[in-house]
Design an enzyme around this catalytic site. Structure first.
Site, PDB file in Angstrom:
ATOM      1  N   LYS A   1       0.816  -1.214   0.000  1.00  0.00           N
ATOM      2  CA  LYS A   1       0.000   0.000   0.000  1.00  0.00           C
ATOM      3  C   LYS A   1       0.849   1.263   0.000  1.00  0.00           C
ATOM      4  CE  LYS A   1      -3.943  -2.263   2.260  1.00  0.00           C
ATOM      5  NZ  LYS A   1      -4.958  -2.199   3.311  1.00  0.00           N
TER       6      LYS A   1
ATOM      7  N   LYS B   1     -14.656  -2.368   1.876  1.00  0.00           N
ATOM      8  CA  LYS B   1     -13.376  -2.492   1.173  1.00  0.00           C
ATOM      9  C   LYS B   1     -12.309  -1.607   1.814  1.00  0.00           C
ATOM     10  CE  LYS B   1     -14.675  -5.449  -1.838  1.00  0.00           C
ATOM     11  NZ  LYS B   1     -15.588  -6.040  -0.865  1.00  0.00           N
ATOM     12  N   ASP B   2     -11.033  -1.974   1.557  1.00  0.00           N
ATOM     13  CA  ASP B   2      -9.901  -1.227   2.092  1.00  0.00           C
ATOM     14  C   ASP B   2      -9.980   0.251   1.741  1.00  0.00           C
ATOM     15  OD1 ASP B   2      -7.416  -3.353   2.843  1.00  0.00           O
ATOM     16  OD2 ASP B   2      -8.974  -4.107   1.509  1.00  0.00           O
ATOM     17  N   LYS B   3      -9.450   1.070   2.647  1.00  0.00           N
ATOM     18  CA  LYS B   3      -9.349   2.498   2.363  1.00  0.00           C
ATOM     19  C   LYS B   3      -8.116   2.778   1.516  1.00  0.00           C
ATOM     20  CE  LYS B   3      -8.920   7.080   4.442  1.00  0.00           C
ATOM     21  NZ  LYS B   3      -8.940   7.888   5.695  1.00  0.00           N
TER      22      LYS B   3
END
Length: 695
Positions: free
Chosen positions: A19, A333-335
Site C-alpha cells: 500500500k 473495502k480497504d481504504k
C-alpha cells in the site's frame, strides 16, 4: 497487525511494504454475473458504461412521472410539485381562497384553467347548488383564518349530506381535498362532513400559501417514489421548525432532509425535501398478484481510491439526496487501495446517477456499469474478491542468512498456495491505526453503555482537520449543534448522530436515539467488529493448544447443501473415535462467531470462549441489544482458508523487466501478486502468511 497470532506454514518468509500507493493494492469484487466487473477491469475502468436506458430490466416499473427540473436529494426520478422562486406566492395562510394545481397530479385538459378539473368533478358528484355552498364555506373559512382573534374558525364545518355509495364517497373525499387542500373530510353514518385542516393552518403560518397547498396535495396523492421540495430557505432555525412540524405531524408517513440548492439569484441556499417512508418489507401481496410493485433500483460499480466504503457512500448519499441506508453492497473495502465493488441504490434513476459522475470524481470515486435492476444486493451474490497487489522494498528477514531472496519468495508463495492461511479478520475490520478501534465501540454497545459508545465514536485522531476538530470540540463541550456546523457534509454518520444528540441530549436516552438514528447496517457493523476480534483470539488459542490436529470437541462443518437443514445441524462435534481415526482435516474445522444461537466447542476452546466473554462482562446468551434493535445470532467461520488463481512475478526498478537472477538486489525489486479469495477473507492476512510479517 495481529501480534502473537499463529501461522499455518513454516517457511521463513521475507519483508516488504504494501500500500505504498492506492494503485499498489487493487481490489475487485467477483459477483454473479461476473461480466459486470470484467469489462471495467479489462479496460482499466477508463470510461463509464453507458447501457441504453431503454434496455432496462423489464421488471422495473416506470416511475409515475419523471421530473424535468434539476432533481433534489431524495428519489431523483419523480417530482413533488415544488414551485420555482418566481412562482412563489408571498402570502401566508389567511389570504383569499386558493387551490394551486399539484404537479404530481395528471395535467388538466388543454384550455382548462388550474382547479377547474376538480371543480367539475365536485359539481358532478354534489350538484351545482351544494358545490357552490362548499366553495363559499371554503373561502369564508380561509378569510376567518386570516383574523388572528377569530377563535371559532377551527370549529366550523359543513355537511355534504348522506352519500350511500362507497365508491362515490371515496371519489368525493378525493375531489374535495384536491380542490381545497386546507379542508379535511370525514364520514359519520354515511354523512360527509367537511371542516378546516388544523395542520394546514399551522404549516401555513410557517411557509407560503402555495407551498402549503402543494404540500398537502402531494400528501394526499401518495404517489410512490414522489418527492416534494419547499422553497430555498437560508434561515436554519426556521428550517428546523419546519422539519419538526412535519416529523411531529406526519413522521410515520414522511421523512425530511435539508439539501443545498441554487436560488433565483444563482446563490447557494438550503431547501427541505420530503418523501414518503418505505413500506414494510412484510407487506402482503394483493390477491392474484404475482409480483408486487417494485421500487426503483439502479445498480453500478463503484471505483474508489483512498476512501472507506461507508465514507464513499456518505459522499454519494449527500450528492444524490438519499439516505446511506438506500445503498446495498456486499462488503467493506480497504481504504488505502483502489477498489471496485458492485452497489445498488434505491430511488435513484440511472440518468441521475450519471449526472453526478464528474462531481464524485473529485472525491476519488468513479461510477461504472450503470443499469436498472429489480432489487437491492443480497448476501450470497458475492463470489469473492480479486486482488492485484504490489509488494515493494523486498528484503530478507533480519534473522534469515540466506542470500537467495528469489528462492525465499518462491518458497513462501508456493507454501501458502498449497497449505492456505489462518482465516483471521484483517486490520481494516477494526480501524487500523485509529485511537479507538471499532471493536471497542461494539463492546460498549453490547453492554448497553450508550454514552461511552458515543464518546468512543467521537474520539478524534491526532490530526488537525475539520472532522477531528469537530470531534474534539464535541467531546470538550458536548455542544452537538456547534459540532454539526463544523463537520463536512459528507460525514453522514457523524451528522446523523449529532442531530439526535442536539435534539435529545448527551445522556443515555439521547445517545440511544442517536444510535437508532443511523442505519441498522452501520449500528451492527461495530458489534460485528467486536465479534470478529473474539474470533481472531479464539483461532490463535485453538492453534496454539491443538495445532493442526483435529481433536475431540472440535466443530466441523458439513458440506450438506440441503436448505431445510439448519445451520447448527450442519455443525458436527468431533467424537473421540473420530479423532482416533483422523476422520477430519483441519480445513474442515470451524469456530463460532459469538452470538445467541450458536454452539461452542466442547473442549478447552469452548471453556476459553466462556472465560473471554466473562472478562468483557458478556454472558453467552446476551447478544441482543433490544434498545438498538440489534440481534446477533452468530455463525461459524473456517479456521483455515485457501487462496485461488494465485500468480506472481518479480520486477526490477525499471518497469517491465522481470527478474531472472536468483541473487536479487534488495530494495530494488517488487513482487506483483494476484489471487482470488472467498468472501470475508482478507488479502492482508494472506500476505502476512506468505511474508511472515505484520503490517
Amino acid at each position: 497487525m495481529l501480534p502473537s497470532f499463529s501461522y499455518v506454514t513454516d517457511h521463513p518468509g521475507f519483508r516488504g511494504t504494501i500500500k505504498n500507493s492506492p494503485s499498489d493494492f487493487i481490489v475487485t469484487e467477483i459477483e454473479m454475473p461476473e461480466r459486470l466487473l470484467s469489462d471495467a477491469r479489462a479496460e482499466s475502468l477508463q470510461k463509464t458504461s453507458e447501457a441504453p436506458l431503454e434496455q432496462s430490466n423489464p421488471c422495473l416499473q416506470q416511475p409515475k412521472k419523471l421530473r424535468k427540473e434539476p432533481p433534489g436529494p431524495f428519489a431523483k426520478g419523480c417530482h413533488g410539485g415544488a414551485p420555482s422562486p418566481s412562482e412563489c406566492d408571498p402570502r401566508r395562510a389567511g389570504g383569499r381562497c386558493s387551490a394551486s394545481p399539484n404537479k404530481n397530479q395528471p395535467e388538466a385538459e388543454p384550455g382548462m384553467k388550474p382547479g377547474l378539473e376538480e371543480a367539475s368533478r365536485l359539481e358532478s358528484l354534489l350538484g351545482k347548488p351544494m358545490s357552490e355552498l362548499l366553495n363559499k364555506f371554503a373561502c369564508d373559512l380561509k378569510d376567518a383564518w386570516g383574523l388572528e382573534n377569530n377563535a371559532d374558525a377551527g370549529a366550523r364545518e359543513i355537511s355534504l349530506g348522506q352519500v350511500l355509495d362507497k365508491k362515490n364517497r371515496a371519489d368525493l373525499h378525493s375531489a374535495v381535498r384536491q380542490k381545497f387542500p386546507f379542508l379535511v373530510t370525514a364520514t359519520k353514518d354515511n354523512e360527509m362532513i367537511v371542516k378546516g385542516n388544523a395542520d394546514y393552518r399551522e404549516l401555513g403560518r410557517l411557509v407560503t400559501e402555495k407551498e402549503t397547498s402543494d404540500f398537502f396535495k402531494f400528501l394526499d396523492a401518495k404517489l410512490e417514489n414522489s418527492t416534494f421540495s419547499f422553497e430555498p430557505d437560508g434561515n436554519k432555525e426556521h428550517r428546523k421548525v419546519v422539519h419538526h412540524f412535519i416529523n411531529r405531524k406526519f413522521g410515520k408517513l414522511l421523512e425530511t432532509k435539508s439539501f443545498t440548492v441554487t436560488d433565483a439569484n444563482d446563490q447557494p441556499n438550503m431547501s427541505i425535501m420530503v418523501r414518503f417512508r418505505e413500506k414494510s418489507c412484510s407487506r402482503k401481496r394483493s390477491a392474484g398478484s404475482f409480483q408486487e410493485k417494485q421500487d426503483l433500483y439502479t445498480a453500478f460499480t463503484l471505483q474508489k481510491e483512498n476512501l472507506e466504503t461507508l465514507e464513499a457512500i456518505g459522499f454519494l448519499a449527500a450528492e444524490l439526496g438519499v439516505l446511506p441506508s438506500d445503498f446495498s453492497y456486499t462488503g467493506i473495502k480497504d481504504k488505502k487501495a483502489i477498489t471496485y465493488q458492485p452497489m445498488v441504490v434505491k430511488k435513484v434513476t440511472p440518468e441521475r446517477l450519471k449526472e453526478i459522475g464528474s462531481k464524485v470524481g473529485k472525491k476519488g470515486m468513479k461510477i461504472h456499469n450503470i443499469h436498472s435492476v429489480c432489487q437491492h444486493l443480497r448476501l450470497g451474490q458475492l463470489k469473492g474478491n480479486h486482488f492485484d497487489i504490489v509488494v515493494r522494498d523486498l528484503k530478507h528477514h533480519s534473522h534469515d542468512s540466506s542470500a537467495d531472496l528469489k528462492g525465499r519468495i518462491s518458497e513462501a508463495v508456493e507454501s501458502v498456495k498449497t497449505k492456505g492461511f489462518v482465516n483471521y479478520y484483517g486490520p481494516q475490520r477494526f480501524g487500523q491505526g485509529q485511537n479507538v478501534q471499532t471493536d471497542q465501540i461494539g463492546l460498549a454497545l453490547l453492554n448497553e453503555k450508550m454514552v461511552k459508545a458515543m464518546k468512543l465514536f467521537f474520539t478524534p485522531e491526532d490530526t488537525d482537520d475539520p472532522v477531528n476538530d469537530a470531534k474534539r470540540y464535541f467531546l470538550q463541550t458536548e455542544d452537538a449543534k456547534g459540532a454539526l456546523v463544523m463537520l463536512p457534509e459528507f460525514k453522514v454518520r457523524e451528522k446523523m448522530l449529532l442531530r439526535a444528540l442536539n435534539r435529545y441530549g448527551v445522556n443515555h436516552e439521547g445517545c440511544t436515539k442517536g444510535w437508532l438514528n443511523i442505519p441498522h447496517s452501520m449500528r451492527i457493523f461495530y458489534v460485528h467488529a467486536y465479534c470478529s476480534k473474539i474470533w481472531n483470539e479464539a483461532a490463535s488459542y485453538r492453534l496454539k493448544i491443538y495445532g493442526s490436529k483435529v481433536v475431540e470437541g472440535d466443530l466441523v462443518f458439513s458440506e450438506e447443501n440441503d436448505e431445510n437443514i439448519s445451520l447448527n445441524d450442519k455443525v458436527h462435534v468431533v467424537t473421540a473415535p473420530e479423532e482416533s481415526a483422523n476422520k477430519y482435516s483441519i480445513n474442515q474445522v470451524v469456530l463460532p462467531m459469538v452470538g445467541h444461537s450458536i454452539k461452542y466447542p466442547s473442549n478447552k476452546v469452548g471453556q476459553w470462549y466462556r472465560e473471554r466473554l466473562s472478562k468483557d462482562e458478556l454472558q453467552m446468551c446476551k447478544f441482543r441489544v433490544s434498545p438498538l434493535q440489534l440481534n446477533i445470532p452468530g455463525c461459524y467461520r473456517p479456521i483455515l482458508k485457501n487462496v485461488q488463481n494465485l500468480s506472481y512475478f518479480l520486477e526490477g526498478s525499471e518497469k517491465g523487466i522481470e527478474i531472472e537472477d536468483n541473487h536479487l538486489n534488495e530494495s530494488k525489486v517488487s513482487l506483483h501478486i494476484s489471487f482470488d479469495l472467498d468472501p470475508s477473507c482478507y488479502a492482508t492476512v494472506c500476505l502476512r502468511e506468505i511474508m511472515k510479517c505484520d503490517f
